[in-house]
Design a protein around this motif. Structure first.
Motif, PDB file in Angstrom:
ATOM      1  N   PRO A 196      18.516  -0.733 -70.544  1.00  0.00           N
ATOM      2  CA  PRO A 196      19.638  -0.837 -71.593  1.00  0.00           C
ATOM      3  C   PRO A 196      20.914  -0.765 -70.720  1.00  0.00           C
ATOM      4  CG  PRO A 196      17.837   0.969 -72.090  1.00  0.00           C
ATOM      5  CD  PRO A 196      17.687   0.482 -70.791  1.00  0.00           C
ATOM      6  N   ASP A 225      26.044   2.108 -70.226  1.00  0.00           N
ATOM      7  CA  ASP A 225      27.060   3.200 -71.173  1.00  0.00           C
ATOM      8  C   ASP A 225      26.142   3.468 -72.436  1.00  0.00           C
ATOM      9  OD1 ASP A 225      27.029   0.305 -71.859  1.00  0.00           O
ATOM     10  OD2 ASP A 225      28.964   0.717 -73.046  1.00  0.00           O
ATOM     11  N   GLN A 226      25.101   2.659 -72.543  1.00  0.00           N
ATOM     12  CA  GLN A 226      24.164   2.906 -73.837  1.00  0.00           C
ATOM     13  C   GLN A 226      23.043   3.947 -73.806  1.00  0.00           C
ATOM     14  OE1 GLN A 226      25.405   1.925 -76.950  1.00  0.00           O
ATOM     15  NE2 GLN A 226      27.089   1.095 -75.687  1.00  0.00           N
ATOM     16  N   THR A 227      22.588   3.988 -72.146  1.00  0.00           N
ATOM     17  CA  THR A 227      21.368   4.603 -71.853  1.00  0.00           C
ATOM     18  C   THR A 227      21.195   6.010 -72.415  1.00  0.00           C
ATOM     19  OG1 THR A 227      21.100   3.353 -70.183  1.00  0.00           O
ATOM     20  CG2 THR A 227      19.683   5.681 -70.246  1.00  0.00           C
ATOM     21  N   LYS A 285      22.963   7.490 -75.004  1.00  0.00           N
ATOM     22  CA  LYS A 285      22.868   7.357 -76.602  1.00  0.00           C
ATOM     23  C   LYS A 285      21.507   7.025 -76.864  1.00  0.00           C
ATOM     24  CE  LYS A 285      27.683   5.649 -76.919  1.00  0.00           C
ATOM     25  NZ  LYS A 285      28.630   4.757 -77.391  1.00  0.00           N
ATOM     26  N   VAL A 286      20.752   6.037 -76.282  1.00  0.00           N
ATOM     27  CA  VAL A 286      19.197   5.548 -76.754  1.00  0.00           C
ATOM     28  C   VAL A 286      18.438   6.892 -76.524  1.00  0.00           C
ATOM     29  CG1 VAL A 286      17.311   4.120 -76.115  1.00  0.00           C
ATOM     30  CG2 VAL A 286      19.822   3.210 -76.188  1.00  0.00           C
ATOM     31  N   ILE A 328      24.592   1.492 -82.165  1.00  0.00           N
ATOM     32  CA  ILE A 328      23.800   1.434 -80.606  1.00  0.00           C
ATOM     33  C   ILE A 328      23.418  -0.491 -80.593  1.00  0.00           C
ATOM     34  CG2 ILE A 328      22.347   1.872 -78.885  1.00  0.00           C
ATOM     35  CD1 ILE A 328      22.641   4.686 -80.225  1.00  0.00           C
ATOM     36  N   LYS A 355      25.424  -3.433 -79.645  1.00  0.00           N
ATOM     37  CA  LYS A 355      25.702  -3.508 -78.077  1.00  0.00           C
ATOM     38  C   LYS A 355      24.443  -3.912 -77.155  1.00  0.00           C
ATOM     39  CE  LYS A 355      30.070  -1.025 -78.245  1.00  0.00           C
ATOM     40  NZ  LYS A 355      30.607   0.359 -77.566  1.00  0.00           N
ATOM     41  N   MET A 387      16.155  -1.199 -78.001  1.00  0.00           N
ATOM     42  CA  MET A 387      16.644  -0.007 -78.345  1.00  0.00           C
ATOM     43  C   MET A 387      15.490   0.826 -79.096  1.00  0.00           C
ATOM     44  SD  MET A 387      19.325   0.958 -81.284  1.00  0.00           S
ATOM     45  CE  MET A 387      18.312   0.763 -82.516  1.00  0.00           C
TER      46      MET A 387
END
Length: 294
Positions: free
Chosen positions: A61, A64-66, A68-69, A174, A177, A183
């Motif tokens: 991922p 910056d999204q890790t 959040k996942v 999420i 992006k 995801m």
């Protein structure tokens, strides 16, 4: 695609019951139920990640999204499932089915406040009402349909429905992006691993693994992988409020499939009335979207 997702999720009701019988999981054995769910969702996540890798998608991922996942996996899979199964243990199946359908209302209401192009309209409100009446209709005549309410029972089922609706909207942001399949694969695997940890920590055990039970577990992992991946893709490209009303089909499909596999009468008037009401509600909610798109 939305109807297919609901059909797959509805088939999980008889599948879970059959799985509990095959693996000797008691209704009161929450730890074993967490193990069963953990293996199911961990395997579902692994299936999606393998498919993503085979199609050339990156499994890493965006940085910056890790976080959040990871958080999405804990919330959407682990927290939601814990609330749901504690609630299910303290409420009847009929009332749980009705309370769980409130997730469709939560999805529509949250979308109203979060998205300017997904406002609650009289048509959408009427569609949700018809869908809820359909869920009530399919449960008419069942045992346990009363007006008693407890926090650990019906309250936890409603909380689970809210968590799932809110997490679905969070997943929509999420997925804008990163790839929806990647995801979903990570959030299912992470949430499943956390459920396994809870199950093992509280002394859960599963017994009776054989070809039949492993095949059933593989089916449940496959349906979870397919349904959650498709639903994440649908949320990425469609309004939340329009999709939310389809959730009323899940308990209807669950009752119909449970009756079919348990050799009970399927062609009852209440089932026909439930399908008619839910389909009418879906038509009301989605009609405007189709005309606008055209």
């Amino acid at each position: 695609m939305a109807v297919l997702c609901c059909l797959l999720w509805g088939s999980a009701f008889p599948a879970v019951k059959a799985g509990y019988a095959m693996l000797h999981v008691a209704k009161s054995d929450t730890a074993a139920q967490m193990l069963f769910a953990g293996w199911r969702f961990l395997a579902a996540g692994a299936i999606l990640l393998v498919l993503a890798a085979l199609t050339g998608k990156s499994l890493v991922p965006p940085r910056d999204q890790t976080p959040k996942v990871v958080a999405l996996g804990i919330v959407q899979t682990t927290v939601q499932y814990v609330f749901f199964y504690i609630g299910l243990a303290h409420a009847t199946g009929v009332k749980s089915s009705i309370m769980n359908s409130t997730g469709a209302f939560f999805g529509v209401i949250l979308a109203h406040f979060l998205y300017a192009n997904d406002r609650l309209t009289p048509r959408k409100a009427l569609g949700c009402l018809l869908g809820f009446l359909g869920v009530l209709a399919v449960n008419l005549g069942g045992k346990g349909l009363d007006f008693e309410f407890s926090l650990l029972g019906e309250g936890f089922v409603v909380i689970a429905a809210f968590v799932l609706a809110a997490a679905g909207i969070w997943g929509k942001t999420i997925s804008q992006k990163m790839d929806a399949m990647v995801m979903t694969g990570w959030q299912l695997a992470i949430g499943g691993a956390a459920l396994l940890g809870i199950g093992f920590a509280f002394g859960g055990r599963l017994e009776g693994f054989d070809i039949r039970s492993l095949t059933l577990l593989a089916y449940m992992a496959g349906l979870s992988a397919a349904a959650f991946a498709l639903w994440s893709l649908l949320l990425k490209h469609n309004p939340v409020g329009m999709l939310a009303v389809f959730n009323f089909l899940i308990p209807v499909f669950g009752v119909l499939l449970s009756a079919l596999f348990l050799h009970e009468p399927v062609l009852a008037w209440k089932n026909a009335a439930a399908l008619a009401l839910v389909c009418g509600g879906i038509w009301l909610v989605t009609r405007k979207g189709r005309r606008k798109a055209a």
